[in-house]
Design an enzyme around this catalytic site. Structure first.
Site, PDB file in Angstrom:
ATOM      1  N   GLU A 235      -8.922   5.615  16.989  1.00 46.31           N
ATOM      2  CA  GLU A 235     -10.310   5.642  17.445  1.00 46.31           C
ATOM      3  C   GLU A 235     -11.102   6.453  16.420  1.00 46.31           C
ATOM      4  O   GLU A 235     -10.761   7.595  16.134  1.00 46.31           O
ATOM      5  CB  GLU A 235     -10.435   6.330  18.802  1.00 46.31           C
ATOM      6  CG  GLU A 235      -9.573   5.752  19.901  1.00 46.31           C
ATOM      7  CD  GLU A 235      -9.555   6.661  21.125  1.00 46.31           C
ATOM      8  OE1 GLU A 235     -10.291   7.688  21.131  1.00 46.31           O
ATOM      9  OE2 GLU A 235      -8.813   6.371  22.070  1.00 46.31           O
TER      10      GLU A 235
ATOM     11  N   ASP B 260     -17.081  16.629  24.715  1.00 50.07           N
ATOM     12  CA  ASP B 260     -16.126  17.110  23.728  1.00 50.07           C
ATOM     13  C   ASP B 260     -16.044  18.628  23.719  1.00 50.07           C
ATOM     14  O   ASP B 260     -17.046  19.324  23.879  1.00 50.07           O
ATOM     15  CB  ASP B 260     -16.516  16.628  22.327  1.00 50.07           C
ATOM     16  CG  ASP B 260     -16.370  15.128  22.185  1.00 50.07           C
ATOM     17  OD1 ASP B 260     -15.308  14.618  22.577  1.00 50.07           O
ATOM     18  OD2 ASP B 260     -17.316  14.469  21.715  1.00 50.07           O
TER      19      ASP B 260
END
Length: 283
Positions: free
Chosen positions: A53, A64
């Site tokens: 990815e 994140d």
């Protein structure tokens, strides 16, 4: 060049036929530089990753953790753009012939234009896109264009997802289902926990798509644990941390990535080999 969703599906099926989970690596584009990021993706494949990815760096990566936020900041300060993400996908795919996806928040895609983004991703050889913050009920336009260009649409499910919600999400997705093992932001964990196994079980009850687990895996032992119940093991923060450590980068206020990107690529290759041994049960 048409989309390579079928390559993605075949890769995951081949791993299953070998009696193991697939290893899926996450690396942000443009980190430590665009060229360095491309070499890191190639290194992940060389070390044993089945799928990679490529992250599209975002200025407000709400899902994140600090490690990936640091890498995104370095990439953004280096001037990374969507064209660089597409170049990363293209060069990694052309060099390896293996499935490369893009993982991105929805806002950059929406601003860039859905048709333009999907067309360019397919032309670059991308296998599809993971869109963690795009609600399924608002995804019709994206899915229409993704299907036209033969791209997978991977949605994220979480331990908080009710069974009815899981059914809705998995029915709309393609390629595989991304099962977030924990509530919270990305990052390595000491333990992946039992929530992930329960989520995989509940998700599999709604779909024939492979179910791949991410968030928290950082070493071969954890990879082996997750591989025992999931179709794929997704690792991101651990790869980025190895690159940061290899270059001595000390965060947003520090140097813009490793002085020698080859050291970061070597670190990625080594970790991929360790994790690949884990998903194969060789640890």
């Amino acid at each position: 060049m048409s989309g390579t969703i079928h390559l993605l599906e075949r890769t995951l099926a081949e791993a299953k036929a070998e009696g193991r989970a697939a290893l899926i690596a996450y690396l942000p584009a443009g980190f430590p530089t665009v060229d360095g990021g491309i070499e890191a993706v190639k290194a992940a494949f060389d070390g044993g990753a089945d799928v990679v990815e490529v992250g599209l760096p975002h200025s407000d990566p709400v899902l994140d953790g600090p490690v990936i936020q640091t890498a995104d900041d370095i990439a953004l300060r280096g001037g990374v753009r969507i064209k660089d993400v597409m170049r990363t996908v293209r060069e990694a795919y052309e060099a390896t012939g293996k499935p490369v996806l893009v993982m991105t928040y929805w806002n950059p895609v929406d601003r860039y234009g859905v048709e333009r983004f999907t067309a360019e991703l397919a032309e670059a050889g991308g296998a599809g896109c993971i869109l963690p913050d795009l609600p399924v009920q608002e995804s019709a336009t994206w899915r229409e264009h993704a299907a036209k260009h033969d791209l997978a649409t991977v949605f994220v499910v979480a331990p908080s997802s009710k069974d009815e919600r899981l059914t809705t999400i998995t029915a709309a997705g393609s390629g595989f289902v991304y099962a977030a093992s924990l509530m919270g932001v990305t990052g390595t964990r000491e333990s992946v926990g039992h929530q992930a196994e329960d989520l995989v079980r509940r998700t599999r009850a709604t779909t024939d798509l492979p179910v791949c687990v991410g968030l928290g895996v950082s070493d071969a032992r954890q990879a082996k644990e997750v591989a025992s119940f999931a179709d794929g093991v997704i690792v991101g923060s651990a790869f980025v941390k190895r690159m940061l450590d290899a270059g001595g980068t000390d965060g947003p206020a520090g140097p813009a990535g490793p002085a020698d990107p080859s050291a970061g690529a070597a670190a990625v290759r080594a970790l991929a080999a360790e994790l690949a041994a884990g998903v194969r049960g060789d640890v």
